[in-house]
Scaffold this motif. Structure first.
Motif, PDB file in Angstrom:
ATOM      1  N   ILE A  80       0.839  -1.201   0.000  1.00  0.00           N
ATOM      2  CA  ILE A  80       0.000   0.000   0.000  1.00  0.00           C
ATOM      3  C   ILE A  80       0.876   1.254   0.000  1.00  0.00           C
ATOM      4  O   ILE A  80       0.621   2.216  -0.751  1.00  0.00           O
ATOM      5  N   LYS A  81       1.920   1.270   0.818  1.00  0.00           N
ATOM      6  CA  LYS A  81       2.816   2.426   0.848  1.00  0.00           C
ATOM      7  C   LYS A  81       3.489   2.633  -0.508  1.00  0.00           C
ATOM      8  O   LYS A  81       3.729   3.768  -0.919  1.00  0.00           O
ATOM      9  N   ALA A  82       3.795   1.519  -1.184  1.00  0.00           N
ATOM     10  CA  ALA A  82       4.400   1.636  -2.514  1.00  0.00           C
ATOM     11  C   ALA A  82       3.414   2.268  -3.494  1.00  0.00           C
ATOM     12  O   ALA A  82       3.776   3.155  -4.277  1.00  0.00           O
ATOM     13  N   LEU A  83       2.148   1.854  -3.459  1.00  0.00           N
ATOM     14  CA  LEU A  83       1.136   2.455  -4.327  1.00  0.00           C
ATOM     15  C   LEU A  83       0.940   3.930  -4.016  1.00  0.00           C
ATOM     16  O   LEU A  83       0.642   4.723  -4.908  1.00  0.00           O
ATOM     17  N   GLN A  84       1.119   4.298  -2.763  1.00  0.00           N
ATOM     18  CA  GLN A  84       0.930   5.700  -2.370  1.00  0.00           C
ATOM     19  C   GLN A  84       1.994   6.620  -2.963  1.00  0.00           C
ATOM     20  O   GLN A  84       1.801   7.833  -2.998  1.00  0.00           O
TER      21      GLN A  84
END
Length: 233
Positions: A80-84
């Protein structure tokens, strides 16, 4: 740096020791040199420690199976942090269970209903597929053939930022091929913004006197080549 990578059998890199390779290694070459060399490289690796994404792969292939390896683990938060990095409003990832094929859905900040990943374009689908594979490959190797394929040039800078962060956080070493000048420029731009400019390296593959060789470009050499539009492919 990964210690599981062996390059003794990889003739393009025979003059480079493991310490010369970076987290992100972008391989460029004329015609089909890059693809052929990448396939040779794969043959020199322990396939249990690597995943290849070929040019014809569907980046969402086996995505549900791969997501099962991540869901409800610390790696889900990392995904999720990567997508952010691409969209800071993404809060959660989910799959529909009442339809087939299942849809990937994203919870977006400020919106009551999740939206399909497909509504965000083909580029986001490819980036999501890259994220999932990279996250499950902790301490291993990811190989990507023609990394720019299907990804608009305006998204390639974000892609490189994303892959560098993932590779550092999860100890993943990435090898990618490209024939795209835009992709090379985006790679150089991201390295220019980093304090540690040795996290990525470009290798140019060519044939000289019938022998395939790899020429490494340090950051300052790549910077000059891009800014003066010196061909490195």
């Amino acid at each position: 740096m990964l210690k599981t990578l062996t390059i003794e059998n990889y003739r393009c890199f025979k003059n480079f020791s493991i310490k010369n390779l970076s987290r992100i290694n972008l391989i460029v070459g004329q015609n089909n040199i890059g693809k052929t060399s990448l396939l040779e490289f794969i043959n020199s690796l322990d396939t249990n420690n690597s995943i290849l994404i070929s040019v014809n792969d569907d980046y969402l292939d086996n995505i549900e199976k791969n997501w099962d390896l991540i869901q409800l683990t610390p790696k889900e938060d990392k995904a999720i942090k990567a997508l952010q990095i691409i969209n800071s409003d993404i809060e959660r990832i989910g799959f529909t269970v009442s339809q087939y094929p299942k849809q990937i859905k994203l919870k977006i900040k400020g919106k009551d209903q999740p939206i399909p990943l497909s509504s965000m374009g083909e580029g986001m689908k490819k980036i999501f597929g890259l994220i999932i594979r990279a996250v499950i490959l902790e301490n291993r190797i990811l190989l990507i053939d023609e990394i720019e394929r299907g990804l608009h040039y305006t998204a390639q800078t974000d892609m490189w930022r994303l892959l560098i962060k993932i590779s550092q956080n999860l100890n993943v070493q990435i090898f990618a091929t490209t024939h795209s000048w835009d992709c090379i420029c985006a790679f150089q731009e991201v390295l220019e913004d980093r304090e540690d400019k040795f996290v990525g390296k470009l290798f140019r593959l060519d044939n000289k006197y019938g022998k395939l060789r790899a020429v490494a470009y340090k950051f300052d050499e790549l910077y000059i080549a891009v800014n003066q539009r010196i061909e490195v492919r």
